[in-house]
Design a protein around this motif. Sequence first.
Motif, PDB file in Angstrom:
ATOM      1  N   LYS A  33       0.832  -1.199   0.000  1.00  0.00           N
ATOM      2  CA  LYS A  33       0.000   0.000   0.000  1.00  0.00           C
ATOM      3  C   LYS A  33       0.870   1.254   0.000  1.00  0.00           C
ATOM      4  O   LYS A  33       0.566   2.233  -0.665  1.00  0.00           O
ATOM      5  N   GLY A  34       1.993   1.195   0.687  1.00  0.00           N
ATOM      6  CA  GLY A  34       2.908   2.323   0.693  1.00  0.00           C
ATOM      7  C   GLY A  34       3.511   2.574  -0.676  1.00  0.00           C
ATOM      8  O   GLY A  34       3.651   3.712  -1.116  1.00  0.00           O
ATOM      9  N   ALA A  35       3.858   1.508  -1.376  1.00  0.00           N
ATOM     10  CA  ALA A  35       4.454   1.637  -2.708  1.00  0.00           C
ATOM     11  C   ALA A  35       3.461   2.200  -3.711  1.00  0.00           C
ATOM     12  O   ALA A  35       3.820   3.042  -4.547  1.00  0.00           O
ATOM     13  N   VAL A  36       2.221   1.767  -3.643  1.00  0.00           N
ATOM     14  CA  VAL A  36       1.204   2.271  -4.582  1.00  0.00           C
ATOM     15  C   VAL A  36       0.998   3.765  -4.372  1.00  0.00           C
ATOM     16  O   VAL A  36       1.049   4.558  -5.320  1.00  0.00           O
ATOM     17  N   TYR A  37       0.774   4.176  -3.132  1.00  0.00           N
ATOM     18  CA  TYR A  37       0.523   5.594  -2.872  1.00  0.00           C
ATOM     19  C   TYR A  37       1.761   6.441  -3.181  1.00  0.00           C
ATOM     20  O   TYR A  37       1.651   7.518  -3.766  1.00  0.00           O
ATOM     21  N   ALA A  38       2.933   5.953  -2.820  1.00  0.00           N
ATOM     22  CA  ALA A  38       4.168   6.688  -3.114  1.00  0.00           C
ATOM     23  C   ALA A  38       4.351   6.835  -4.619  1.00  0.00           C
ATOM     24  O   ALA A  38       4.782   7.888  -5.097  1.00  0.00           O
ATOM     25  N   CYS A  89       2.808   3.860 -26.729  1.00  0.00           N
ATOM     26  CA  CYS A  89       4.087   3.281 -26.285  1.00  0.00           C
ATOM     27  C   CYS A  89       5.248   4.230 -26.522  1.00  0.00           C
ATOM     28  O   CYS A  89       6.126   4.385 -25.671  1.00  0.00           O
ATOM     29  N   ASN A  90       5.259   4.876 -27.672  1.00  0.00           N
ATOM     30  CA  ASN A  90       6.356   5.787 -28.012  1.00  0.00           C
ATOM     31  C   ASN A  90       6.337   7.060 -27.176  1.00  0.00           C
ATOM     32  O   ASN A  90       7.364   7.724 -27.045  1.00  0.00           O
ATOM     33  N   ALA A  91       5.174   7.401 -26.613  1.00  0.00           N
ATOM     34  CA  ALA A  91       5.054   8.618 -25.817  1.00  0.00           C
ATOM     35  C   ALA A  91       5.340   8.385 -24.332  1.00  0.00           C
ATOM     36  O   ALA A  91       5.438   9.334 -23.567  1.00  0.00           O
ATOM     37  N   MET A  92       5.487   7.133 -23.937  1.00  0.00           N
ATOM     38  CA  MET A  92       5.687   6.805 -22.524  1.00  0.00           C
ATOM     39  C   MET A  92       7.104   7.127 -22.075  1.00  0.00           C
ATOM     40  O   MET A  92       8.049   7.083 -22.847  1.00  0.00           O
ATOM     41  N   THR A  93       7.227   7.435 -20.781  1.00  0.00           N
ATOM     42  CA  THR A  93       8.513   7.706 -20.158  1.00  0.00           C
ATOM     43  C   THR A  93       8.708   6.721 -19.015  1.00  0.00           C
ATOM     44  O   THR A  93       7.784   6.477 -18.241  1.00  0.00           O
ATOM     45  N   TYR A  94       9.899   6.179 -18.905  1.00  0.00           N
ATOM     46  CA  TYR A  94      10.212   5.229 -17.849  1.00  0.00           C
ATOM     47  C   TYR A  94      10.767   5.976 -16.647  1.00  0.00           C
ATOM     48  O   TYR A  94      11.592   6.872 -16.787  1.00  0.00           O
ATOM     49  N   MET A  95      10.303   5.596 -15.456  1.00  0.00           N
ATOM     50  CA  MET A  95      10.837   6.179 -14.234  1.00  0.00           C
ATOM     51  C   MET A  95      11.216   5.035 -13.292  1.00  0.00           C
ATOM     52  O   MET A  95      10.370   4.201 -12.961  1.00  0.00           O
ATOM     53  N   ASP A  96      12.462   4.995 -12.873  1.00  0.00           N
ATOM     54  CA  ASP A  96      12.957   3.947 -11.990  1.00  0.00           C
ATOM     55  C   ASP A  96      12.789   4.383 -10.538  1.00  0.00           C
ATOM     56  O   ASP A  96      13.502   5.250 -10.056  1.00  0.00           O
ATOM     57  N   PHE A  97      11.831   3.784  -9.857  1.00  0.00           N
ATOM     58  CA  PHE A  97      11.582   4.138  -8.460  1.00  0.00           C
ATOM     59  C   PHE A  97      12.648   3.577  -7.521  1.00  0.00           C
ATOM     60  O   PHE A  97      12.849   4.099  -6.433  1.00  0.00           O
ATOM     61  N   SER A  98      13.334   2.519  -7.918  1.00  0.00           N
ATOM     62  CA  SER A  98      14.302   1.890  -7.011  1.00  0.00           C
ATOM     63  C   SER A  98      15.488   2.801  -6.707  1.00  0.00           C
ATOM     64  O   SER A  98      16.151   2.628  -5.685  1.00  0.00           O
ATOM     65  N   PHE A 115      10.892   8.904  -4.184  1.00  0.00           N
ATOM     66  CA  PHE A 115      10.028   7.739  -3.986  1.00  0.00           C
ATOM     67  C   PHE A 115      10.297   7.102  -2.627  1.00  0.00           C
ATOM     68  O   PHE A 115       9.365   6.746  -1.903  1.00  0.00           O
ATOM     69  N   MET A 116      11.558   6.951  -2.280  1.00  0.00           N
ATOM     70  CA  MET A 116      11.893   6.319  -0.994  1.00  0.00           C
ATOM     71  C   MET A 116      11.353   7.136   0.179  1.00  0.00           C
ATOM     72  O   MET A 116      10.835   6.575   1.145  1.00  0.00           O
ATOM     73  N   ASP A 117      11.433   8.463   0.090  1.00  0.00           N
ATOM     74  CA  ASP A 117      10.886   9.318   1.153  1.00  0.00           C
ATOM     75  C   ASP A 117       9.368   9.168   1.244  1.00  0.00           C
ATOM     76  O   ASP A 117       8.809   9.019   2.332  1.00  0.00           O
ATOM     77  N   GLU A 118       8.690   9.219   0.102  1.00  0.00           N
ATOM     78  CA  GLU A 118       7.227   9.072   0.074  1.00  0.00           C
ATOM     79  C   GLU A 118       6.815   7.677   0.526  1.00  0.00           C
ATOM     80  O   GLU A 118       5.828   7.512   1.243  1.00  0.00           O
ATOM     81  N   PHE A 119       7.557   6.676   0.102  1.00  0.00           N
ATOM     82  CA  PHE A 119       7.255   5.292   0.473  1.00  0.00           C
ATOM     83  C   PHE A 119       7.330   5.119   1.983  1.00  0.00           C
ATOM     84  O   PHE A 119       6.427   4.556   2.613  1.00  0.00           O
TER      85      PHE A 119
END
Length: 133
Positions: A8-13, A89-98, A103-107
């Motif tokens: 639940k923390g990961a989804v909301y973060a 697909c071509n318009a998407m941007t990848y974001m690495d949460f790891s 993300f870690m602060d919000e998580f």
Amino acid sequence: MWCPYNSKGAVYAGFTVLLNQIGVSFDMIDRVIITGGFGQFLDIDKSVTLGLLPDIDREKFHYYGNSSIGGAYMALLSAEHRQSAGEICNAMTYMDFSTNTAFMDEFTSALFLPHTNLEQFPTVSAKMRETAN
């Protein structure tokens, strides 16, 4: 070890970081689409209370079922839909949460029940005040 609080923390973060990254707030969201078997059984009010979903107008949440199968059929049978899928697909941007410190602060913040920032959950905060009185 898996813990439901982690999920639940990961989804909301994820919601929070994605919106912050593009400069959008939760109140600017028109629609949240929930899909798949997991989404089928979500109680929106309880999911907001737990901090899984954002505290926005409940009418903005929509369940579309197993949309991946429907989309695959559409792309298979229609050149127009296949082209549209390719454009998306071509318009998407990848974001690495790891590796994303935001993300870690919000998580970490989103792991708690109730959420550490109750200003983000006004209906939950109001319920807590009602039960306290």
